[in-house]
Write an enzyme that holds these catalytic residues in place. Structure first.
Site, PDB file in Angstrom:
ATOM      1  N   GLY A 290      51.925  22.740  62.521  1.00 36.28           N
ATOM      2  CA  GLY A 290      51.551  23.806  63.436  1.00 36.28           C
ATOM      3  C   GLY A 290      52.296  25.101  63.206  1.00 36.28           C
ATOM      4  O   GLY A 290      52.999  25.274  62.196  1.00 36.28           O
TER       5      GLY A 290
ATOM      6  N   SER B 243      41.508  15.995  56.507  1.00 36.24           N
ATOM      7  CA  SER B 243      42.022  15.168  57.615  1.00 36.24           C
ATOM      8  C   SER B 243      40.850  14.418  58.255  1.00 36.24           C
ATOM      9  O   SER B 243      39.680  14.724  57.990  1.00 36.24           O
ATOM     10  CB  SER B 243      42.682  16.068  58.666  1.00 36.24           C
TER      11      SER B 243
ATOM     12  N   ALA C 223      54.510  22.534  55.941  1.00 34.67           N
ATOM     13  CA  ALA C 223      55.202  23.497  55.071  1.00 34.67           C
ATOM     14  C   ALA C 223      54.606  24.904  55.106  1.00 34.67           C
ATOM     15  O   ALA C 223      54.866  25.701  54.202  1.00 34.67           O
ATOM     16  CB  ALA C 223      55.226  22.956  53.644  1.00 34.67           C
ATOM     17  N   SER C 224      53.838  25.221  56.143  1.00 36.08           N
ATOM     18  CA  SER C 224      53.347  26.600  56.249  1.00 36.08           C
ATOM     19  C   SER C 224      54.515  27.530  56.575  1.00 36.08           C
ATOM     20  O   SER C 224      55.435  27.158  57.306  1.00 36.08           O
ATOM     21  CB  SER C 224      52.285  26.717  57.350  1.00 36.08           C
TER      22      SER C 224
ATOM     23  N   ASP D 241      44.243  13.276  54.272  1.00 39.06           N
ATOM     24  CA  ASP D 241      45.480  13.687  54.924  1.00 39.06           C
ATOM     25  C   ASP D 241      45.671  12.876  56.216  1.00 39.06           C
ATOM     26  O   ASP D 241      44.765  12.810  57.056  1.00 39.06           O
ATOM     27  CB  ASP D 241      45.369  15.194  55.251  1.00 39.06           C
ATOM     28  N   HIS D 242      46.809  12.244  56.362  1.00 40.13           N
ATOM     29  CA  HIS D 242      47.158  11.490  57.581  1.00 40.13           C
ATOM     30  C   HIS D 242      46.144  10.420  57.975  1.00 40.13           C
ATOM     31  O   HIS D 242      45.738  10.349  59.150  1.00 40.13           O
ATOM     32  CB  HIS D 242      47.381  12.440  58.774  1.00 40.13           C
TER      33      HIS D 242
HETATM   34  P1  13P Z   1      51.250  23.042  58.435  1.00 41.27           P
HETATM   35  O1  13P Z   1      50.828  22.884  59.850  1.00 41.27           O
HETATM   36  O2  13P Z   1      52.651  23.542  58.316  1.00 41.27           O
HETATM   37  O3  13P Z   1      50.309  23.872  57.633  1.00 41.27           O
HETATM   38  O4  13P Z   1      51.265  21.581  57.758  1.00 41.27           O
HETATM   39  C1  13P Z   1      50.083  21.015  57.262  1.00 41.27           C
HETATM   40  C2  13P Z   1      50.245  19.582  56.910  1.00 41.27           C
HETATM   41  O5  13P Z   1      51.326  19.035  56.818  1.00 41.27           O
HETATM   42  C3  13P Z   1      49.025  18.820  56.662  1.00 41.27           C
HETATM   43  O6  13P Z   1      49.263  17.472  56.449  1.00 41.27           O
HETATM   44  O1  G3H Z   2      48.649  17.652  59.589  1.00 48.76           O
HETATM   45  C1  G3H Z   2      47.675  18.128  60.141  1.00 48.76           C
HETATM   46  C2  G3H Z   2      46.777  19.066  59.419  1.00 48.76           C
HETATM   47  O2  G3H Z   2      47.120  20.396  59.714  1.00 48.76           O
HETATM   48  C3  G3H Z   2      45.351  18.755  59.739  1.00 48.76           C
HETATM   49  O3  G3H Z   2      45.031  19.159  61.027  1.00 48.76           O
HETATM   50  O4  G3H Z   2      44.029  17.084  61.951  1.00 48.76           O
HETATM   51  O5  G3H Z   2      43.644  19.328  63.036  1.00 48.76           O
HETATM   52  O6  G3H Z   2      42.562  18.779  60.852  1.00 48.76           O
HETATM   53  P1  G3H Z   2      43.723  18.536  61.787  1.00 48.76           P
HETATM   54 ZN    ZN Z   3      50.899  16.667  57.570  1.00 45.91          ZN
END
Ligand code: 13P
Ligand code: G3H
Ligand code: ZN
Length: 309
Positions: free
Chosen positions: A181, A50, A213-214, A82-83
């Protein structure tokens, strides 16, 4: 084996009815725990970074650690942003060797999301990098952005074909009720599989991504609560729902919070039992081992991607 994109991984995952695990990485112990698990069960991997992880650990450190993991394991590994929220961030990751980026324009209007995603796709494809985009909006916390449940919105199946054809994107993250989260559901977990099914009909053979998806594994939440933490009401996506998603069009399943909980629960327990220890190797070793066990269980029993590397 070198770094790879997720293209071939997704083709095989779609055809085989399983999903690739996309795990967030922030430091050496997390990378080692995940990649050692994948090596033991011969699973392909996506390691995702991220903006916050990049700020914390530095782009070059993370790339070099991932390169070391590839050298040690011989596995096909895709390194993914990521994002990503701007073209500039995506460009910087592409120029810095990532093989996949996410441009998350889900907070913009449909037209603005298309324009931003298309711009990233054009730059990325020219360099052999693949792109994930998002339609719909998840609730929860990403970096400093906290999307409330009221602002979250399910993906509209009637928009997906136009979005994919106009942007040329390689995979699509959708919102069907998961969130980021450790507090995903207030009561019973519920996902809109009917929306996923509609999307799959509109986009045959197209890889779908499930964020948030946790499973928020109770073993680690209990450990945190037992050793001085306070996480009442933490709840995640049951493994059974993830298996179902993986058997459908979902080819990439994102997991971060479970890694955080495993690491933190284990470190809390370690200090409760060894209050006078202060060598970081002593408490980071069991934390790394917990991540390895957790990831192995996901790869084998939830995602179904063991033996697919
Ligand atoms: P979780 O917070 O469910 O692990 O999701 C992580 C995620 O989507 C990262 O992009
Ligand atoms: O979607 C978010 C991920 O869990 C990454 O989290 O931006 O705090 O590193 P972060
Ligand atoms: Zn995400």
């Amino acid at each position: 084996m070198a770094l790879v994109t997720s293209k071939e991984m997704f083709e095989k995952a779609y055809a085989g009815g399983y999903a690739i695990g996309a795990f967030n990485v922030n430091n050496m112990e997390i990378i080692q725990g995940i990649t050692e698990a994948a090596k033991e069960v011969n699973a392909p991997l996506i390691l995702q970074v991220s903006a916050g992880a990049r700020k914390y650990a530095n782009h070059t450190y993370l790339m070099k650690l991932i390169e070391a993991a590839i050298q040690e394991t011989g596995l096909p590994i895709c390194v993914h942003l990521d994002h990503g929220d701007t073209f500039e961030l995506c460009k910087s990751c592409i120029d810095g060797g990532f093989t996949s980026v996410m441009i998350d324009g889900s907070h913009h209007s449909f037209e603005e999301n298309i324009a931003l995603t298309k711009k990233v796709v054009e730059y990325a494809h020219d360099k052999g990098v693949v792109v994930e985009a998002e339609l719909g909006r998840l609730a929860g916390i990403e970096d400093a952005v906290n999307v409330s449940a009221e602002d979250a919105a399910f993906t509209r199946p009637e928009e997906v074909e136009e979005f994919v054809s106009r942007t040329g994107v390689d995979s699509l993250a959708i919102a069907i009720g998961t969130s980021h989260g450790a507090y995903k559901f207030k009561t019973e977990p519920k996902l809109r599989f009917d929306i996923l099914e509609e999307i799959q009909k509109k986009l045959p053979n197209f890889p779908i991504v499930l964020h948030g998806a946790s499973s928020v594994i109770p073993e680690y939440v209990d450990m945190i609560n037992k050793f001085g933490g306070e996480m009442p009401g933490a709840m995640g996506v049951p493994a059974e729902m993830l298996r179902k998603a993986a058997s459908m069009a979902v080819c990439k399943i994102n997991i971060d919070s479970d890694l955080r909980l495993a690491m933190t629960g284990t470190v809390r327990k370690y200090f409760a039992e060894n209050p006078s220890h202060f060598d970081p190797r002593q408490y980071l070793s069991p934390a790394r081992a917990a991540i390895k066990e957790l990831v192995k269980d996901k790869l084998v029993n939830v995602l179904g991607c063991s033996g697919k590397a």
